[in-house]
Design a protein around this motif. Structure first.
Motif, PDB file in Angstrom:
ATOM      1  N   LEU A 292      -3.060   2.623  -1.194  1.00  0.00           N
ATOM      2  CA  LEU A 292      -3.808   1.749  -2.097  1.00  0.00           C
ATOM      3  C   LEU A 292      -4.061   0.335  -1.586  1.00  0.00           C
ATOM      4  CD1 LEU A 292      -2.323   2.675  -5.600  1.00  0.00           C
ATOM      5  CD2 LEU A 292      -4.491   3.390  -4.601  1.00  0.00           C
ATOM      6  N   THR A 293      -3.100  -0.266  -0.877  1.00  0.00           N
ATOM      7  CA  THR A 293      -3.215  -1.684  -0.527  1.00  0.00           C
ATOM      8  C   THR A 293      -4.507  -1.996   0.221  1.00  0.00           C
ATOM      9  OG1 THR A 293      -0.814  -1.961  -0.457  1.00  0.00           O
ATOM     10  CG2 THR A 293      -2.137  -3.591   0.706  1.00  0.00           C
ATOM     11  N   SER A 294      -4.768  -1.260   1.296  1.00  0.00           N
ATOM     12  CA  SER A 294      -5.974  -1.549   2.084  1.00  0.00           C
ATOM     13  C   SER A 294      -7.238  -1.294   1.286  1.00  0.00           C
ATOM     14  CB  SER A 294      -5.972  -0.699   3.362  1.00  0.00           C
ATOM     15  OG  SER A 294      -5.984   0.685   3.038  1.00  0.00           O
ATOM     16  N   LYS A 295      -7.219  -0.273   0.419  1.00  0.00           N
ATOM     17  CA  LYS A 295      -8.413   0.045  -0.382  1.00  0.00           C
ATOM     18  C   LYS A 295      -8.690  -1.045  -1.412  1.00  0.00           C
ATOM     19  CE  LYS A 295      -8.186   5.097   0.077  1.00  0.00           C
ATOM     20  NZ  LYS A 295      -7.124   5.109   1.097  1.00  0.00           N
ATOM     21  N   ILE A 296      -7.632  -1.576  -2.013  1.00  0.00           N
ATOM     22  CA  ILE A 296      -7.818  -2.656  -2.991  1.00  0.00           C
ATOM     23  C   ILE A 296      -8.487  -3.859  -2.336  1.00  0.00           C
ATOM     24  CG2 ILE A 296      -6.575  -4.402  -4.347  1.00  0.00           C
ATOM     25  CD1 ILE A 296      -4.607  -2.199  -5.151  1.00  0.00           C
ATOM     26  N   HIS A 297      -8.007  -4.249  -1.169  1.00  0.00           N
ATOM     27  CA  HIS A 297      -8.596  -5.400  -0.493  1.00  0.00           C
ATOM     28  C   HIS A 297      -9.989  -5.098   0.044  1.00  0.00           C
ATOM     29  CE1 HIS A 297      -4.347  -6.857  -0.365  1.00  0.00           C
ATOM     30  NE2 HIS A 297      -4.968  -7.980  -0.634  1.00  0.00           N
TER      31      HIS A 297
END
Length: 506
Positions: A292-297
């Motif tokens: 999720l982290t990279s997709k959120i950014h």
């Protein structure tokens, strides 16, 4: 291909001569974090059982005050130990202290619970810094890009494994015995580190060993100078402060709820409950970091990422206000910790991106050490006023009112942080503060990329070329439009052609 290399190759790109070392480093990471995660809930449960959860803010305050002194003592000790065996010896010393605490708890003493809590607070910092010290000594930067993600994954699995050990065995052998298990795991770490240094010619210096753990803040004068230098840094400092205070409130609610539900003297039951929360935190953190982290950014941008943690704080506070179930503070803690060390940690790195190079390093030290420690101390003082009988005497549910107050202020500053980031980022492009070769892929959030895309339309050729350089360093050369091949400036056309050619070659 050797058997060990064949086993590792589907997971990590590893060469024949690296296989054994990579396996040892993964085992080191896994065992160190397993040992620490066995210990962490024990430090809480022993303190709660002895002194009560409402006294925890006192020890948090003391920990913030003495950690610098303890780190100075650690540096003094490291400087007097043989270089190649210094880390192994200190880990054996930590294990010996855990065995000593086990002995002390055979006849419980109040001071022993306090000392164990303080020891646990510093142990996590030392184990993490020692691991990355070894990793940076053993591997060069090119190897690090291939290997660090894999060996660091052992820490996530260690968080889950340590929690499982507590959940499955505390009822059978008791909380005190977990100190023996944690100590034994540190003995195993010591042996692995010794083997690693026997396999390499690296000579760790005392300065390198201590550097990761002994973080020094900045003085009052330097802090004020930094804050005057950048309005954006002022906003970052406030955002980090609210995050630290919010986390302190949630942890206090969790500890008070565990004590109220299980009974203050039910040490084993409290240990198991805290271990269950820790297990789900490790699992959730791993999932969020990987998926999720990279997709959120990338797709939602820094503005959304800044809102995730304060909104989760407010949502969990509302849940706890209207539900007295023990799962509510547990859920709040899982949400807070899993987001804090994934989405929020990456967002912090992005916020520092536009700061001028001459203040960026000092600014990070200022925020990560000085601001964070002061905010935690402020949070401890606030909690004492909120929960002690001589203060407001709030129970764990009513502490949610404080969380909601922090949330409102935090959201307001997060909105300002996003605006400040975009303004500062545009100015940093004008000043050419960013060094494209030093950028990492995880700073390519939506807002950053959109700003760079706007720069491609700039009438100034130098700004266009600089934007292409930064996009390429972020692995976003596919966003460089072929229309720039018709730009009036030859330098822009030439740079665009090189970028498009590199993209086609890939």
């Amino acid at each position: 291909m050797p058997l060990l290399q064949r086993l590792l190759s589907p997971i990590v790109e590893v060469r024949k001569e690296e296989s054994a070392g990579v396996a040892l480093m993964f085992a080191y990471s896994f065992l160190a974090m397993t040992g620490y995660n066995v210990l962490k809930p024990v430090t809480r449960s022993k303190f709660i059982s002895t002194l009560g959860s409402d006294n925890l803010p006192y020890v948090l305050l003391v920990a913030g005050l003495i950690i610098g002194v303890l780190m100075t003592g650690y540096a003094w000790l490291i400087a007097r130990l043989p270089r190649r065996s210094a880390l192994s010896i200190t880990q054996l010393g930590m294990a010996a202290l855990l065995f000593g605490f086990w002995f002390l708890f055979q006849n419980p003493a109040t001071w022993a619970s306090v000392a164990l809590y303080l020891f646990g607070s510093i142990l996590g910092v030392l184990l993490i810094s020692q691991f990355w010290t070894v990793a940076n000594l053993v591997y060069d930067p090119r190897q690090a890009k291939r290997i660090f993600g894999f060996i660091g994954g052992g820490a996530s699995l260690g968080g889950i494994a340590g929690s499982e050990i507590l959940i499955r065995f505390t009822d059978r052998i008791g909380t005190n015995s977990m100190l023996l298990i944690s100590g034994t795991l540190l003995v195993a770490c010591s042996a692995i580190v010794w083997i690693i240094f026997q396999r390499t010619e690296a000579q760790p210096s005392p300065e390198a060993i201590v550097a990761g753990a002994k973080q020094k803040g900045v003085g009052v004068g330097e802090a004020l100078r930094l804050l005057r230098t950048s309005n954006h840094l002022q906003i970052i400092a406030l955002v980090i402060s609210f995050a630290a205070v919010g986390a302190a409130i949630i942890e206090q609610q969790l500890n008070m709820a565990a004590s109220a539900s299980k009974g203050q003297g039910a040490t084993d039951a409290i240990t198991i409950f805290l271990a269950q929360v820790q297990r789900w935190t490790s699992i959730a953190g791993f999932v969020i970091q990987v998926w999720l982290t990279s997709k959120i950014h990338r797709y939602l941008g820094i503005g959304f990422a800044l809102m995730v943690l304060p909104v989760s704080l407010g949502a969990s506070a509302v849940i706890m206000l209207f539900n007295a179930g023990l799962w509510a503070p547990g859920f709040a803690r899982v949400l807070d910790q899993s987001l804090r060390y994934t989405v929020d940690k990456t967002t912090r790195e992005i916020l520092f991106l536009p700061l001028a190079e001459d203040i960026k390093l000092k600014a990070k030290t200022f925020v990560d050490v000085t601001v964070d420690r002061n905010a935690k101390a402020l949070g401890a003082l606030l909690l004492l006023v909120l929960v002690k009988p001589w203060g407001l005497g709030l129970d764990w549910q009513r502490l949610s009112y404080a969380s909601l107050s922090v949330m409102v202020l935090w959201i307001f500053m997060s909105i300002r942080a996003r605006r400040g980031y975009l303004a500062a980022f545009r100015k940093s492009i004008e000043r050419r503060d960013l060094q494209p070769s030093e950028l990492r892929l995880n700073v390519a959030d939506l807002s950053t990329v959109e700003t760079l895309m706007q720069e491609l339309a700039s009438p100034e050729p130098a700004r266009v070329i600089y934007a292409i350089d930064v996009l390429e360093s972020l692995d976003k050369r596919n966003l460089v439009t072929p229309l720039l091949l018709y730009h009036e400036a030859p330098a822009v056309r030439e740079r665009t052609l090189r970028a498009l050619g590199a993209g086609a070659a890939e």
